[in-house]
Enzyme design. Structure first.
Site, PDB file in Angstrom:
ATOM      1  N   HIS A 157      45.701 -15.096  70.948  1.00  0.00           N
ATOM      2  CA  HIS A 157      44.267 -15.021  70.505  1.00  0.00           C
ATOM      3  C   HIS A 157      43.986 -15.712  69.172  1.00  0.00           C
ATOM      4  CE1 HIS A 157      43.637 -12.292  73.749  1.00  0.00           C
ATOM      5  NE2 HIS A 157      44.752 -12.258  73.838  1.00  0.00           N
ATOM      6  N   ASP A 366      39.065 -18.899  63.193  1.00  0.00           N
ATOM      7  CA  ASP A 366      38.982 -17.778  64.019  1.00  0.00           C
ATOM      8  C   ASP A 366      39.498 -18.411  65.400  1.00  0.00           C
ATOM      9  OD1 ASP A 366      38.358 -15.371  65.432  1.00  0.00           O
ATOM     10  OD2 ASP A 366      36.839 -15.067  64.488  1.00  0.00           O
TER      11      ASP A 366
HETATM   12  P1  ADP Z   1      38.753 -10.111  66.296  1.00  0.00           P
HETATM   13  O1  ADP Z   1      39.488 -10.174  67.532  1.00  0.00           O
HETATM   14  O2  ADP Z   1      39.284 -11.020  65.459  1.00  0.00           O
HETATM   15  O3  ADP Z   1      38.305  -8.817  65.877  1.00  0.00           O
HETATM   16  P2  ADP Z   1      36.271 -11.099  67.894  1.00  0.00           P
HETATM   17  O4  ADP Z   1      34.928 -11.543  67.423  1.00  0.00           O
HETATM   18  O5  ADP Z   1      36.787 -12.139  68.969  1.00  0.00           O
HETATM   19  O6  ADP Z   1      37.210 -10.751  66.507  1.00  0.00           O
HETATM   20  O7  ADP Z   1      36.179  -9.714  68.541  1.00  0.00           O
HETATM   21  C1  ADP Z   1      35.514  -8.535  67.827  1.00  0.00           C
HETATM   22  C2  ADP Z   1      35.124  -7.744  68.866  1.00  0.00           C
HETATM   23  O8  ADP Z   1      35.015  -6.336  68.213  1.00  0.00           O
HETATM   24  C3  ADP Z   1      33.599  -7.723  69.489  1.00  0.00           C
HETATM   25  O9  ADP Z   1      33.835  -7.621  70.883  1.00  0.00           O
HETATM   26  C4  ADP Z   1      32.775  -7.131  68.899  1.00  0.00           C
HETATM   27  O10 ADP Z   1      31.827  -6.714  69.441  1.00  0.00           O
HETATM   28  C5  ADP Z   1      33.739  -5.756  68.500  1.00  0.00           C
HETATM   29  N1  ADP Z   1      33.367  -5.484  66.989  1.00  0.00           N
HETATM   30  C6  ADP Z   1      33.413  -5.598  65.798  1.00  0.00           C
HETATM   31  N2  ADP Z   1      32.600  -5.005  65.077  1.00  0.00           N
HETATM   32  C7  ADP Z   1      32.322  -3.935  65.499  1.00  0.00           C
HETATM   33  C8  ADP Z   1      31.527  -2.660  65.321  1.00  0.00           C
HETATM   34  N3  ADP Z   1      31.019  -2.487  64.101  1.00  0.00           N
HETATM   35  N4  ADP Z   1      31.170  -2.042  66.300  1.00  0.00           N
HETATM   36  C9  ADP Z   1      31.455  -2.201  67.572  1.00  0.00           C
HETATM   37  N5  ADP Z   1      32.149  -3.229  67.903  1.00  0.00           N
HETATM   38  C10 ADP Z   1      32.583  -3.910  67.024  1.00  0.00           C
HETATM   39  O1  F6P Z   2      42.142 -10.887  68.056  1.00  0.00           O
HETATM   40  C1  F6P Z   2      43.066 -10.846  67.279  1.00  0.00           C
HETATM   41  C2  F6P Z   2      43.484  -9.361  67.012  1.00  0.00           C
HETATM   42  O2  F6P Z   2      44.356  -9.292  66.227  1.00  0.00           O
HETATM   43  C3  F6P Z   2      43.857  -8.782  68.301  1.00  0.00           C
HETATM   44  O3  F6P Z   2      45.263  -8.815  68.618  1.00  0.00           O
HETATM   45  C4  F6P Z   2      43.620  -7.272  67.810  1.00  0.00           C
HETATM   46  O4  F6P Z   2      43.191  -6.370  68.887  1.00  0.00           O
HETATM   47  C5  F6P Z   2      42.439  -7.295  66.976  1.00  0.00           C
HETATM   48  O5  F6P Z   2      42.451  -8.467  66.480  1.00  0.00           O
HETATM   49  C6  F6P Z   2      42.283  -6.307  66.085  1.00  0.00           C
HETATM   50  O6  F6P Z   2      43.340  -6.086  64.984  1.00  0.00           O
HETATM   51  P1  F6P Z   2      44.183  -4.958  65.069  1.00  0.00           P
HETATM   52  O7  F6P Z   2      44.730  -4.485  66.399  1.00  0.00           O
HETATM   53  O8  F6P Z   2      45.334  -5.271  63.914  1.00  0.00           O
HETATM   54  O9  F6P Z   2      43.195  -3.714  64.550  1.00  0.00           O
END
Ligand code: ADP
Ligand code: F6P
Length: 493
Positions: A157, A366
Site C-alpha cells: 500500500h 504517498d
Molecule cells: P493512509 O492510508 O496513509 O492513512 P489514505 O489517504 O490512503 O492514507 O487513507 C486515509 C483514510 O482514512 C481515508 O479513507 C480517510 O477518509 C480516513 N481518515 C483520515 N482522517 C480521518 C478523520 N479525521 N476522520 C475520519 N476518517 C479519516
Molecule cells: O496505508 C498505509 C497504512 O500503514 C495501512 O497499512 C494502515 O492501516 C494505515 O496506514 C494506518 O496506519 P496504522 O495501522 O499504523 O495506524
C-alpha cells in the site's frame, strides 16, 4: 468464488468503530471483503504478557475475522520498530528518520513467523491467500516454508523506494528475496512498480523479467503488476448526498461567514506534507492579502502511531506552526487556520468535503491517497470543488485532471490554491467530470477483481492513463464541455 484469506497487520471488522478504521487499508478492505465471504487475519491491536497463538474468531456482515494478541516486545520491535521506525520512513524517502536496529529486524522476523504459525491451521487447500503491506513482507515465504502451496499474493500500500534509498537498509536483499515466494506482487502505481523492477534487475542479475512483468527467479514465476486501489465510490457519493452529510455541510458552512473553505484530511504523519502545506497556505495569505479574511483552511489530522518519536515531533511542529500562522493573520472576526486533531465519522466527513471549495491533498510521498478520491466522490456535480493534489501521491497517475503540485514548493502551493479559488464553474465541472469518471470506474471493486484476476493468471486491462498532455498542465479553455480524462496528463516522476 474461491475463498479468500486476507492478512494485514490491523484487522477492522466492516463498519467497525474506532481508530483503525481511519487507515486507507482498513477502509478499502472492509468493502472488498464483503464481496468474498472471506477471512481477515491479523493483530487484534491488544498486548498480552506472553504470546499464546490463540485465535479470536468473530463473524459480522459475511466476513470472519481472526485476530491474535501480541506481546509488548513484539509491538515495540515489529510495529513501532521495524514497520514504523525503519520501513515506513525508508519507503517514504525519509532515510533521515529511518532507524536501523537489529532488535527491530529480529522482532519483525519473529512476528511474521508467529503470524505464519498461527494462520497455518486456517488455510484450506483451495484458498487464495492475500498478504497486505510492509508489516508482513516475509509472511509468504514463512508460509511456503511450512508447505503452503496455495496461490499467494502480496499487495504493497506504500510507495516502493528508489534503489539508492532502499540499499540503506542493511538487510535489503534478504527482505526483497522473501517477496519471490509470492505468485503475484501488486503495487499502487506504475512508478512504484518501475522502482521495484529497477531494484530487482540491479540486485538480482540472475532474474529474468519478461515484457508482461513476470520475474523468473530460483525456478519460480512471480507476476508483478500496478493495481491502484480505489474507494467505494457509489457508497461515498450516496453518503455525501444524504441528509446527515448535508447537516454536517451546512453546520460547517455556517461557521464560515461566506468564506471559501480549503480542506485537508490526513493521518498525522510526516509523509503527508502538513508542514509544507501550512507554509504554502501562509504564502498565499502573504502574497495575496486580498484572500485574508476571505478563505479558511480546515486541516483535520487525527494523531497516528503516537509511540513513535518522529510522530510526536511532527505533532509539536504543527502545533507551533498553526499557532504561528493564526498569530500572524487572525483578526477578532477570522481564524485563518483550524487545525483539528480528531477523527470524524465517514458521513460527516463526506458532508465536510462537500462544503470545501478546495480539497488540499499534498503528501510528500504517498502510496495512493484515498482522501483525494473521497473528496472527488463527495462533490456536488452542479458545483464541484477543486482538487489540489501532490504529484508525488500514487493517485496522481490516475488523477491528472486535478491541479497537480510539487508539495515541497510554497510558491507552487500558493499558486495552485489561488488558481483553485478563482476557477470558473465550467472548468471546475470539466475537471471534476474527468476525475469522477476514473474514481467511479476504477473503484474498490475494480481493484479487487483486477488483482484477483491477475492472481488467477488472467489477462488484466491496463490502468487507463490519460494519453495527451494539455498545454500548461491543464486545459483552461475547456469551459463549456466535460473534459475526457485523456486531456489531462499526470506528470508524476
Ligand atoms: P493512509 O492510508 O496513509 O492513512 P489514505 O489517504 O490512503 O492514507 O487513507 C486515509 C483514510 O482514512 C481515508 O479513507 C480517510 O477518509 C480516513 N481518515 C483520515 N482522517 C480521518 C478523520 N479525521 N476522520 C475520519 N476518517 C479519516
Ligand atoms: O496505508 C498505509 C497504512 O500503514 C495501512 O497499512 C494502515 O492501516 C494505515 O496506514 C494506518 O496506519 P496504522 O495501522 O499504523 O495506524
Amino acid at each position: 468464488m474461491t475463498r479468500l484469506i486476507v492478512i494485514s497487520n490491523r484487522v477492522s471488522p466492516p463498519d467497525g468503530e474506532g481508530k483503525s478504521n481511519q487507515g486507507g487499508l482498513a477502509v478499502a478492505l472492509s468493502s472488498a471483503l464483503r464481496e468474498t465471504n472471506g477471512i481477515w487475519f491479523g493483530w487484534s491491536g491488544n498486548e498480552i504478557d506472553e504470546f499464546t497463538g490463540q485465535i479470536n474468531l468473530s463473524r459480522a456482515d459475511g466476513v470472519t475475522t481472526a485476530t491474535i494478541d501480541l506481546e509488548a516486545q513484539d509491538v515495540e520491535e515489529y510495529y513501532n520498530g521495524f514497520a514504523n521506525r525503519t520501513l515506513w520512513p525508508l519507503f517514504h524517502d525519509r532515510t533521515d528518520l529511518a532507524e536501523f536496529e537489529r532488535g527491530f529486524a529480529g522482532g519483525y522476523a519473529r512476528v511474521n513467523d508467529r503470524f505464519a504459525e498461527t494462520l497455518l491451521p486456517l488455510i484450506a487447500p483451495d484458498d487464495d491467500i492475500w498478504v497486505h503491506d510492509y508489516h508482513l513482507i516475509p509472511l509468504g515465504r514463512e508460509l511456503r516454508q511450512r508447505g503452503v502451496r496455495n496461490r499467494t499474493a502480496f499487495f504493497l500500500h506504500t510507495p516502493w523506494p528508489v534503489l539508492r534509498l532502499l540499499i540503506a537498509l542493511p538487510s535489503h536483499r534478504q527482505l526483497v528475496e522473501t517477496l519471490f515466494a509470492y505468485d503475484l506482487i501488486g503495487f499502487q502505481c506504475q512508478t512504484w512498480l518501475d522502482s521495484f523492477l529497477h531494484y530487482v534487475r540491479e540486485q538480482f542479475p540472475e532474474a529474468v523479467v519478461d515484457e508482461q512483468g513476470t520475474i523468473a527467479i530460483d525456478g519460480r514465476q512471480v507476476r508483478v503488476i500496478a493495481c491502484p486501489i480505489g474507494i467505494d465510490a457509489q457508497e461515498f457519493k450516496a453518503s455525501a448526498a444524504s441528509a446527515e452529510a448535508e447537516e454536517a455541510r451546512r453546520a460547517l458552512l455556517g461557521t464560515l461567514d461566506g468564506r471559501k473553505l480549503i480542506m485537508g484530511v490526513d493521518r498525522l504523519d510526516y509523509s503527508k506534507g502538513l508542514e509544507q502545506r501550512f507554509n504554502g497556505y501562509e504564502r498565499l495569505l502573504l502574497d495575496h492579502p486580498d484572500y485574508q479574511e476571505g478563505v479558511s483552511l480546515l486541516q483535520i489530522a487525527p494523531p497516528s502511531r503516537e509511540d513513535v518519536v518522529s510522530y510526536q515531533d511532527i505533532r509539536k511542529q504543527l502545533e507551533a506552526l498553526s499557532g504561528h500562522i493564526n498569530g500572524e493573520f487572525a483578526t477578532a472576526f477570522w481564524v485563518p487556520l483550524r487545525y483539528v486533531n480528531r477523527g470524524y465519522d465517514r458521513t460527516s466527513l463526506a458532508g465536510m468535503y462537500r462544503a470545501a471549495s478546495v480539497g488540499l491533498v499534498t503528501p510528500l510521498r504517498d502510496g495512493m491517497n484515498l482522501v483525494a478520491k473521497e473528496y472527488v466522490a463527495a462533490q456536488d456535480p452542479a458545483d464541484p470543488g477543486v482538487l489540489v493534489l501532490s504529484r508525488f501521491a500514487g493517485a496522481a497517475e490516475q488523477m491528472a485532471a486535478a491541479l497537480l503540485v510539487n508539495p515541497f514548493s510554497p510558491e507552487e502551493l500558493s499558486d495552485a490554491l489561488g488558481q483553485a479559488l478563482r476557477m470558473p464553474l465550467e472548468e471546475r465541472k470539466a475537471r471534476w467530470h474527468a476525475l469522477m469518471e476514473s474514481v467511479e470506474r476504477q473503484d474498490v471493486r475494480w481493484w479487487l477483481r483486477r488483482f484477483l484476476d491477475a492472481l488467477h493468471g488472467k489477462a488484466i486491462e491496463p490502468v487507463m492513463m490519460p494519453a495527451a498532455s494539455p498545454p500548461n498542465g491543464g486545459d483552461r479553455g475547456a469551459e463549456s464541455r466535460p473534459a475526457p480524462a485523456a486531456r489531462f496528463v499526470a506528470q508524476n516522476d
